[in-house]
Design an enzyme around this catalytic site. Structure first.
Site, short mmCIF file in Angstrom:
data_model
loop_
_atom_site.label_atom_id
_atom_site.label_comp_id
_atom_site.label_asym_id
_atom_site.label_seq_id
_atom_site.Cartn_x
_atom_site.Cartn_y
_atom_site.Cartn_z
N GLY A 20 0.84 -1.20 0.00
CA GLY A 20 0.00 0.00 0.00
C GLY A 20 0.87 1.25 0.00
O GLY A 20 2.10 1.18 0.15
N LEU A 21 0.22 2.38 -0.14
CA LEU A 21 0.91 3.67 -0.20
C LEU A 21 1.66 3.97 1.11
O LEU A 21 1.29 3.44 2.16
CB LEU A 21 -0.13 4.79 -0.42
N GLY A 23 2.24 5.49 4.48
CA GLY A 23 1.27 6.02 5.44
C GLY A 23 -0.08 5.32 5.43
O GLY A 23 -0.98 5.68 6.20
N ALA A 24 -0.23 4.31 4.58
CA ALA A 24 -1.54 3.61 4.51
C ALA A 24 -1.80 2.79 5.77
O ALA A 24 -2.95 2.55 6.15
CB ALA A 24 -1.58 2.72 3.27
N GLY A 25 -0.72 2.31 6.43
CA GLY A 25 -0.91 1.55 7.67
C GLY A 25 -0.26 0.18 7.69
O GLY A 25 -0.54 -0.64 8.56
N LYS A 26 0.66 -0.08 6.78
CA LYS A 26 1.29 -1.41 6.68
C LYS A 26 2.05 -1.78 7.95
O LYS A 26 1.88 -2.87 8.50
CB LYS A 26 2.24 -1.46 5.46
N SER A 94 5.95 -2.04 -1.85
CA SER A 94 5.93 -2.97 -3.00
C SER A 94 5.01 -2.45 -4.10
O SER A 94 3.96 -3.05 -4.37
CB SER A 94 5.56 -4.39 -2.58
#
Ligand SMILES: Nc1ncnc2c1ncn2[C@@H]1O[C@H](COP(=O)(O)OP(=O)(O)OP(=O)(O)O)[C@@H](O)[C@H]1O
Ligand SMILES: [Mg+2]
Length: 186
Positions: A20-21, A23-26, A94
């Site tokens: 994910g982008l 800051g998306a929360g990964k 990724s």
């Protein structure tokens, strides 16, 4: 020698891959998932993009070639963990479908989690202050601003971190792992 008893929860290796982008929360979800799985007594390790780039892939940059190489090395390690019956969690932007496809081909029991969050919200969160720097042109090749992010077209799971809290997103992942018979109970 006494035979080691296997965990009552799982004996099968798998990889949970958060994409994910920025800051998306990964990282947030990877940490939470790791602690949940550890409490179940399961052997789990996390490959987090930030740490990986300081060690395993030190020296690589952010060109397409280098990003592909970064993911190839992560895939290699995740596969080793998975093959011996461990659980590997990957938290890395990724951004290229090609590298996620390669990982899916190589790793048995590959669970792709698309950590979806609108770019606008990621920019507002900006947990590392990098969106601001990228917008000022101080960071180049920054995903979402000056570098592409190719959305997964057919991920195993989608979590929507703008609408869900981290607990809810983690629960979604755990339930799907259970549905896939990768873990027995949660
Ligand atoms: N459902 C959710 N899941 C994950 N994070 C959430 C959620 N809701 C809000 N957040 C917040 O969003 C931020 C996400 O930051 P985090 O470092 O996890 O992003 P990241 O995807 O790892 O970014 P990067 O690619 O830069 O490492 C945190 O401040 C977190 O508290
Ligand atoms: Mg992170």
């Amino acid at each position: 020698m006494k035979k080691q008893s296997s965990s009552p929860h799982s004996s099968m290796g798998f990889t949970v891959w958060f994409t994910g982008l920025p800051g998306a929360g990964k990282s947030t979800l990877a940490k939470l998932l790791e602690s949940r799985l550890r409490v179940l007594g399961l052997p789990v390790e996390t490959l987090n993009g930030d740490e990986v780039r300081k060690r395993l892939t030190k020296g690589l940059g952010f060109s397409r070639e280098d990003r592909l190489e970064n993911i190839r090395r992560i895939t290699y390690v995740a596969n080793l963990i998975t093959r011996v019956g461990g659980i590997s969690i990957v938290a890395d932007i990724s951004p290229y479908a090609q590298s996620r496809d390669e990982a899916r081909k190589e790793i048995k029991n590959f669970v792709e989690v698309y950590v979806q969050c609108p770019l606008k919200t990621c920019i507002e969160r900006d947990p590392k202050g990098l969106y601001a720097k990228a917008q000022q042109g101080k960071v180049l090749h920054f995903t979402g601003i000056s570098d592409p992010y190719e959305e997964p077209l057919n991920p195993t799971i989608i979590v929507e971190t703008e609408k869900e809290n981290p607990e809810e997103s983690t629960k979604k992942v755990l339930l799907e792992l259970q549905n896939l018979n990768l873990i027995l109970s949660i």
